[in-house]
Design a protein around this motif. Structure first.
Motif, PDB file in Angstrom:
ATOM      1  N   LEU A 146       2.142  13.124  12.082  1.00  0.00           N
ATOM      2  CA  LEU A 146       3.041  12.409  11.181  1.00  0.00           C
ATOM      3  C   LEU A 146       2.256  11.670  10.103  1.00  0.00           C
ATOM      4  CD1 LEU A 146       5.719  10.879  13.601  1.00  0.00           C
ATOM      5  CD2 LEU A 146       6.135  12.558  11.805  1.00  0.00           C
ATOM      6  N   ARG A 147       1.149  11.082  10.481  1.00  0.00           N
ATOM      7  CA  ARG A 147       0.366  10.292   9.529  1.00  0.00           C
ATOM      8  C   ARG A 147      -0.348  11.186   8.517  1.00  0.00           C
ATOM      9  NH1 ARG A 147       0.653   5.225  10.663  1.00  0.00           N
ATOM     10  NH2 ARG A 147       1.012   4.478  12.785  1.00  0.00           N
ATOM     11  N   ARG A 148      -0.618  12.423   8.881  1.00  0.00           N
ATOM     12  CA  ARG A 148      -1.264  13.341   7.937  1.00  0.00           C
ATOM     13  C   ARG A 148      -0.280  13.887   6.911  1.00  0.00           C
ATOM     14  NH1 ARG A 148      -4.192  15.138  12.612  1.00  0.00           N
ATOM     15  NH2 ARG A 148      -2.664  16.799  12.943  1.00  0.00           N
ATOM     16  N   VAL A 177      11.780   8.071  16.212  1.00  0.00           N
ATOM     17  CA  VAL A 177      10.603   8.816  15.751  1.00  0.00           C
ATOM     18  C   VAL A 177      11.006  10.219  15.281  1.00  0.00           C
ATOM     19  CG1 VAL A 177       9.798   9.953  17.876  1.00  0.00           C
ATOM     20  CG2 VAL A 177       8.139   9.084  16.232  1.00  0.00           C
ATOM     21  N   THR A 178      12.074  10.776  15.847  1.00  0.00           N
ATOM     22  CA  THR A 178      12.552  12.078  15.377  1.00  0.00           C
ATOM     23  C   THR A 178      13.101  11.970  13.960  1.00  0.00           C
ATOM     24  OG1 THR A 178      13.067  12.792  17.640  1.00  0.00           O
ATOM     25  CG2 THR A 178      14.145  14.000  15.862  1.00  0.00           C
ATOM     26  N   ARG A 179      13.709  10.849  13.630  1.00  0.00           N
ATOM     27  CA  ARG A 179      14.188  10.642  12.260  1.00  0.00           C
ATOM     28  C   ARG A 179      13.008  10.619  11.280  1.00  0.00           C
ATOM     29  NH1 ARG A 179      17.580   6.011  10.835  1.00  0.00           N
ATOM     30  NH2 ARG A 179      19.027   7.377   9.728  1.00  0.00           N
ATOM     31  N   ILE A 180      11.922   9.962  11.670  1.00  0.00           N
ATOM     32  CA  ILE A 180      10.729   9.956  10.818  1.00  0.00           C
ATOM     33  C   ILE A 180      10.202  11.383  10.656  1.00  0.00           C
ATOM     34  CG2 ILE A 180       8.340   9.141  10.616  1.00  0.00           C
ATOM     35  CD1 ILE A 180       9.193   6.604  12.140  1.00  0.00           C
ATOM     36  N   TRP A 181      10.179  12.127  11.767  1.00  0.00           N
ATOM     37  CA  TRP A 181       9.735  13.523  11.755  1.00  0.00           C
ATOM     38  C   TRP A 181      10.568  14.331  10.759  1.00  0.00           C
ATOM     39  CZ3 TRP A 181      10.335  17.136  16.654  1.00  0.00           C
ATOM     40  CH2 TRP A 181       9.679  18.346  16.423  1.00  0.00           C
ATOM     41  N   CYS A 182      11.892  14.191  10.839  1.00  0.00           N
ATOM     42  CA  CYS A 182      12.779  14.953   9.960  1.00  0.00           C
ATOM     43  C   CYS A 182      12.549  14.607   8.487  1.00  0.00           C
ATOM     44  CB  CYS A 182      14.236  14.706  10.327  1.00  0.00           C
ATOM     45  SG  CYS A 182      14.730  15.449  11.895  1.00  0.00           S
ATOM     46  N   VAL A 239       9.724  14.069   7.019  1.00  0.00           N
ATOM     47  CA  VAL A 239       8.513  14.709   6.479  1.00  0.00           C
ATOM     48  C   VAL A 239       8.305  16.103   7.080  1.00  0.00           C
ATOM     49  CG1 VAL A 239       7.375  12.509   5.994  1.00  0.00           C
ATOM     50  CG2 VAL A 239       7.064  13.578   8.237  1.00  0.00           C
ATOM     51  N   ILE A 240       9.357  16.686   7.614  1.00  0.00           N
ATOM     52  CA  ILE A 240       9.210  17.904   8.414  1.00  0.00           C
ATOM     53  C   ILE A 240       8.609  19.068   7.624  1.00  0.00           C
ATOM     54  CG2 ILE A 240      11.509  18.918   8.018  1.00  0.00           C
ATOM     55  CD1 ILE A 240      11.502  19.303  11.185  1.00  0.00           C
ATOM     56  N   ASP A 241       8.824  19.110   6.317  1.00  0.00           N
ATOM     57  CA  ASP A 241       8.284  20.201   5.514  1.00  0.00           C
ATOM     58  C   ASP A 241       6.765  20.135   5.397  1.00  0.00           C
ATOM     59  OD1 ASP A 241      10.811  21.192   5.109  1.00  0.00           O
ATOM     60  OD2 ASP A 241      11.093  20.206   3.176  1.00  0.00           O
ATOM     61  N   GLN A 242       6.183  18.965   5.673  1.00  0.00           N
ATOM     62  CA  GLN A 242       4.736  18.797   5.607  1.00  0.00           C
ATOM     63  C   GLN A 242       4.089  18.788   6.994  1.00  0.00           C
ATOM     64  OE1 GLN A 242       6.724  16.365   3.642  1.00  0.00           O
ATOM     65  NE2 GLN A 242       6.636  18.046   2.159  1.00  0.00           N
ATOM     66  N   MET A 243       4.891  19.056   8.029  1.00  0.00           N
ATOM     67  CA  MET A 243       4.408  19.020   9.404  1.00  0.00           C
ATOM     68  C   MET A 243       4.099  20.430   9.904  1.00  0.00           C
ATOM     69  SD  MET A 243       4.387  15.871  10.751  1.00  0.00           S
ATOM     70  CE  MET A 243       4.804  15.955  12.503  1.00  0.00           C
ATOM     71  N   PRO A 244       3.287  20.540  10.991  1.00  0.00           N
ATOM     72  CA  PRO A 244       3.072  21.857  11.611  1.00  0.00           C
ATOM     73  C   PRO A 244       4.402  22.441  12.081  1.00  0.00           C
ATOM     74  CG  PRO A 244       1.499  20.239  12.451  1.00  0.00           C
ATOM     75  CD  PRO A 244       2.505  19.484  11.641  1.00  0.00           C
ATOM     76  N   PHE A 252       9.019   4.424   7.623  1.00  0.00           N
ATOM     77  CA  PHE A 252       7.803   5.032   8.169  1.00  0.00           C
ATOM     78  C   PHE A 252       6.886   3.981   8.786  1.00  0.00           C
ATOM     79  CE2 PHE A 252       3.870   7.374   8.360  1.00  0.00           C
ATOM     80  CZ  PHE A 252       4.260   8.691   8.553  1.00  0.00           C
ATOM     81  N   HIS A 253       6.956   2.756   8.285  1.00  0.00           N
ATOM     82  CA  HIS A 253       6.100   1.692   8.808  1.00  0.00           C
ATOM     83  C   HIS A 253       6.452   1.318  10.246  1.00  0.00           C
ATOM     84  CE1 HIS A 253       5.708   1.199   4.389  1.00  0.00           C
ATOM     85  NE2 HIS A 253       4.452   0.978   4.708  1.00  0.00           N
ATOM     86  N   GLU A 254       7.649   1.699  10.697  1.00  0.00           N
ATOM     87  CA  GLU A 254       8.038   1.440  12.082  1.00  0.00           C
ATOM     88  C   GLU A 254       7.262   2.308  13.069  1.00  0.00           C
ATOM     89  OE1 GLU A 254      10.628  -0.628  13.580  1.00  0.00           O
ATOM     90  OE2 GLU A 254      10.188  -1.673  11.702  1.00  0.00           O
TER      91      GLU A 254
END
Length: 206
Positions: free
Chosen positions: A202-204, A151-156, A158-163, A68-70
């Protein structure tokens, strides 16, 4: 065959269908994809360049970890390069490219939010890849595809916490219209806002 293996494995890695740090079983995947060992190895070499897999002597090949730090570094580059790609895409008058862009715009405007998660994610990925292709600069395209994959990997992760994914995809509508209208400045501004909004979301996420 190598291209087919590369494309199939890339999507699995990007969508985390091959889990981060999970070993890559070459013979099993080669059989699943219907390719030989040589095309599979060629595909894995390309995926290593994309930072999606990593190989260790005498240990084998593994899916890379998702860090995530990337996000800081990826977003910094995307904020510079995505507007450039959007401006270039707006100047592209290739009828085939424009037809593809218009097709995706129609899909977004008629988007069914009940589509399965994988289909929605791939739609988002393919829209981005087409805009990069429309930029008509292979070096810019390759770099942005690589960054979008990461960035899509990062999205995936945390996807359950995303809009909702459909909400995110809908932001592409105005961008595609601006590109098709040849409005380079508007396209540039919209994609910059899109990248910033996505990073904030993503940061939220916890």
């Amino acid at each position: 065959m190598a291209d087919r293996a590369y494309n199939a494995l890339r999507d699995r890695l990007v969508l985390l269908e091959i889990a981060p740090t999970h070993p890559i079983h070459e013979p099993q995947l080669a059989e699943e994809l219907g390719v030989g060992r040589t095309p599979m190895r060629e595909a894995l070499k390309r995926l290593e360049t994309d930072h999606l897999v990593v190989s260790y002597p005498r240990r084998g090949t593994f899916a890379t970890a998702v860090d995530f730090h990337e996000l800081n570094y990826i977003s910094e580059m995307r904020q510079v390069l995505e507007p450039l790609a959007a401006r270039n895409a707006a100047a592209n008058k290739d009828p085939l490219i424009r037809e593809e862009l218009a097709g995706y715009l129609q899909q977004i405007d008629a988007l069914d939010p009940t589509l399965d998660q994988r289909s929605l994610l791939l739609l988002d990925v393919h829209i981005h890849r087409l805009i990069y292709k429309a930029a008509a600069n292979k070096h810019l395209e390759e770099t942005l595809v690589r960054l979008d994959n990461l960035v899509t990997r990062i999205w995936c992760l945390v996807i359950d916490q995303m809009p909702p994914i459909a909400e995110h995809i809908s932001e592409h509508s105005a961008l595609l219209r601006a590109i098709l209208d040849g409005d380079a400045e508007l396209a540039s501004r919209l994609v910059s806002e899109h990248v910033a909004h996505f990073e904030q979301a993503l940061r939220r996420a916890p």
